[in-house]
Design a protein around this motif. Sequence first.
Motif, short mmCIF file in Angstrom:
data_model
loop_
_atom_site.label_atom_id
_atom_site.label_comp_id
_atom_site.label_asym_id
_atom_site.label_seq_id
_atom_site.Cartn_x
_atom_site.Cartn_y
_atom_site.Cartn_z
N VAL A 199 76.42 -25.55 -31.34
CA VAL A 199 75.77 -25.73 -30.05
C VAL A 199 76.24 -24.62 -29.11
O VAL A 199 76.78 -23.61 -29.54
CB VAL A 199 76.06 -27.13 -29.48
CG1 VAL A 199 75.44 -28.19 -30.38
CG2 VAL A 199 77.56 -27.39 -29.36
N ASP A 200 76.06 -24.81 -27.81
CA ASP A 200 76.46 -23.78 -26.86
C ASP A 200 77.92 -23.41 -27.02
O ASP A 200 78.78 -24.28 -27.20
CB ASP A 200 76.22 -24.27 -25.42
CG ASP A 200 74.74 -24.44 -25.12
OD1 ASP A 200 73.94 -23.82 -25.84
OD2 ASP A 200 74.41 -25.19 -24.19
N PHE A 201 78.22 -22.11 -26.99
CA PHE A 201 79.61 -21.66 -27.11
C PHE A 201 79.85 -20.54 -26.09
O PHE A 201 78.92 -19.90 -25.59
CB PHE A 201 79.92 -21.17 -28.53
CG PHE A 201 79.11 -19.99 -28.97
CD1 PHE A 201 79.60 -18.69 -28.79
CD2 PHE A 201 77.87 -20.14 -29.58
CE1 PHE A 201 78.88 -17.58 -29.20
CE2 PHE A 201 77.13 -19.05 -30.00
CZ PHE A 201 77.63 -17.77 -29.81
N LEU A 202 81.11 -20.33 -25.81
CA LEU A 202 81.51 -19.31 -24.84
C LEU A 202 82.59 -18.44 -25.45
O LEU A 202 83.56 -18.95 -26.03
CB LEU A 202 82.04 -19.98 -23.56
CG LEU A 202 82.59 -19.04 -22.46
CD1 LEU A 202 81.46 -18.20 -21.89
CD2 LEU A 202 83.27 -19.85 -21.37
N VAL A 203 82.44 -17.12 -25.35
CA VAL A 203 83.44 -16.17 -25.83
C VAL A 203 84.00 -15.40 -24.64
O VAL A 203 83.25 -14.79 -23.88
CB VAL A 203 82.85 -15.19 -26.86
CG1 VAL A 203 83.89 -14.16 -27.28
CG2 VAL A 203 82.33 -15.94 -28.09
N GLU A 204 85.33 -15.45 -24.47
CA GLU A 204 86.00 -14.72 -23.40
C GLU A 204 87.15 -13.90 -23.97
O GLU A 204 87.65 -14.20 -25.06
CB GLU A 204 86.56 -15.70 -22.35
CG GLU A 204 85.50 -16.55 -21.66
CD GLU A 204 86.11 -17.53 -20.69
OE1 GLU A 204 85.78 -17.46 -19.49
OE2 GLU A 204 86.92 -18.36 -21.13
N THR A 205 87.56 -12.85 -23.26
CA THR A 205 88.70 -12.04 -23.70
C THR A 205 89.73 -11.94 -22.58
O THR A 205 89.40 -12.05 -21.39
CB THR A 205 88.25 -10.63 -24.10
OG1 THR A 205 87.66 -9.98 -22.96
CG2 THR A 205 87.25 -10.68 -25.24
N GLU A 206 90.98 -11.71 -22.99
CA GLU A 206 92.07 -11.59 -22.03
C GLU A 206 93.16 -10.70 -22.62
O GLU A 206 93.47 -10.81 -23.82
CB GLU A 206 92.64 -12.98 -21.70
CG GLU A 206 93.75 -12.98 -20.68
CD GLU A 206 94.23 -14.39 -20.36
OE1 GLU A 206 95.36 -14.53 -19.86
OE2 GLU A 206 93.48 -15.35 -20.63
N ASP A 207 93.74 -9.82 -21.81
CA ASP A 207 94.83 -8.97 -22.27
C ASP A 207 96.12 -9.79 -22.36
O ASP A 207 96.41 -10.63 -21.50
CB ASP A 207 95.05 -7.80 -21.32
CG ASP A 207 93.90 -6.80 -21.36
OD1 ASP A 207 93.22 -6.74 -22.40
OD2 ASP A 207 93.68 -6.11 -20.35
N VAL A 208 96.90 -9.54 -23.42
CA VAL A 208 98.20 -10.19 -23.57
C VAL A 208 99.24 -9.16 -23.95
O VAL A 208 98.93 -8.13 -24.56
CB VAL A 208 98.16 -11.31 -24.64
CG1 VAL A 208 97.29 -12.46 -24.20
CG2 VAL A 208 97.70 -10.77 -25.98
N ILE A 209 100.51 -9.42 -23.62
CA ILE A 209 101.61 -8.53 -23.95
C ILE A 209 102.14 -8.89 -25.32
O ILE A 209 102.39 -10.07 -25.62
CB ILE A 209 102.73 -8.63 -22.90
CG1 ILE A 209 102.17 -8.34 -21.51
CG2 ILE A 209 103.86 -7.66 -23.23
CD1 ILE A 209 101.54 -6.97 -21.36
N GLU A 210 102.32 -7.88 -26.18
CA GLU A 210 102.70 -8.11 -27.57
C GLU A 210 103.95 -8.98 -27.70
O GLU A 210 103.97 -9.95 -28.45
CB GLU A 210 102.92 -6.78 -28.28
CG GLU A 210 103.34 -6.95 -29.74
CD GLU A 210 103.45 -5.62 -30.46
OE1 GLU A 210 103.56 -5.65 -31.69
OE2 GLU A 210 103.45 -4.57 -29.80
N GLU A 211 105.01 -8.67 -26.97
CA GLU A 211 106.26 -9.41 -27.11
C GLU A 211 106.08 -10.87 -26.73
O GLU A 211 106.60 -11.77 -27.39
CB GLU A 211 107.36 -8.78 -26.25
CG GLU A 211 108.72 -9.44 -26.44
CD GLU A 211 109.81 -8.76 -25.65
OE1 GLU A 211 110.93 -9.27 -25.65
OE2 GLU A 211 109.55 -7.71 -25.03
N GLU A 212 105.30 -11.10 -25.67
CA GLU A 212 105.08 -12.48 -25.23
C GLU A 212 104.32 -13.26 -26.29
O GLU A 212 104.64 -14.39 -26.63
CB GLU A 212 104.30 -12.48 -23.92
CG GLU A 212 105.08 -11.89 -22.75
CD GLU A 212 104.22 -11.80 -21.50
OE1 GLU A 212 103.01 -12.14 -21.59
OE2 GLU A 212 104.75 -11.40 -20.45
N TRP A 213 103.26 -12.63 -26.85
CA TRP A 213 102.45 -13.32 -27.84
C TRP A 213 103.20 -13.51 -29.16
O TRP A 213 103.11 -14.54 -29.81
CB TRP A 213 101.17 -12.52 -28.08
CG TRP A 213 100.39 -13.01 -29.26
CD1 TRP A 213 99.65 -14.14 -29.33
CD2 TRP A 213 100.30 -12.40 -30.54
NE1 TRP A 213 99.09 -14.26 -30.58
CE2 TRP A 213 99.47 -13.21 -31.34
CE3 TRP A 213 100.84 -11.23 -31.10
CZ2 TRP A 213 99.17 -12.89 -32.65
CZ3 TRP A 213 100.53 -10.91 -32.41
CH2 TRP A 213 99.71 -11.74 -33.17
#
Length: 316
Positions: free
Chosen positions: A97-111
């Motif tokens: 059904v309806d879906f949403l795709v979003e992006t966000e920058d993350v810091i490598e060490e944090e992730w």
Amino acid sequence: MAEWKEYKVHINREATEAVSNILVELGSAGVSVSDRNDFLSLPEYGFDTLWALDEKDFPADGVLIKGYFYGKDASEETKQALIDRIEALKQYELDVVDFLVETEDVIEEEWANAWKKYYHPVSITRYMTIVPQWEEYTKKHDDEKIIFLDPGLAFGTGTHPTTQLCLQALETMIRGGEQILDVGTGSGVLTIASALLGVKTVQAYDLDDVAVKSALDNVNLNELDADIQIRPNDLLKGIDVQADIIVANILAEIILMLIPDAFKNLKPGGQFLSSGIISEKKDEVLESLKENGFEIHQVNQMGDWVAIIAIKPEED
């Protein structure tokens, strides 16, 4: 400090496995799924909580699936490819059904490191506990079997209801000395569990080369006596063996394609354990199993998810 890009897909629950696979195939270095049903159902089944869960991290409806991309893979082209491939799922009669795709920058060490503080041992059954490989853990009783995992690639930590259903079923199915086929092995958790429960040989397959490496790495974390082979393959295409047990924790639509080959590759009296089946697809899978000659032995359900144990009849 290197930056990664997090791709977030908010979509209906039935599409979880398919979207997770798409993210991996597009090059994601990891996949995580936030499903409110998991948050709400864990206490009901009495499991220790693997994550230090926070309810606000779980969407009120559907699921939130996250993938992580770096460098040239973290592009608008990748985002568009993700959207296009999710749209294409509709042609496989998957209820997207309806879906949403979003992006966000993350810091490598944090992730890469911050999430580890939330990942702790979890008791799946009285006899089986999954432990992250960096945690120290002491057995609670002599019969307890420990599965060590490095879940960094998130191909399956054992906490999703579909995997829990499989692990519980395998405890009842395995008597010792069996030959087992693990189709769509992912992290290798079901292969490891089968070896700990006493099977003689395991042949494990996954279509994705990264999943195969993840499974091999996790198998090497555990001291196992079984003869284990893990390699890339498309389901059971080209495989010709006579196994005692076949296990497949994958999408219902893929299980439907697998059923004829599962029947062919089982000994008479052999058992086929299928999971990853959303409850709405249960009847369709059951009907296909019967049409292909299987007898239904057991149907187990946890929340919206179903696992089925089917048996290939003994020869007259």
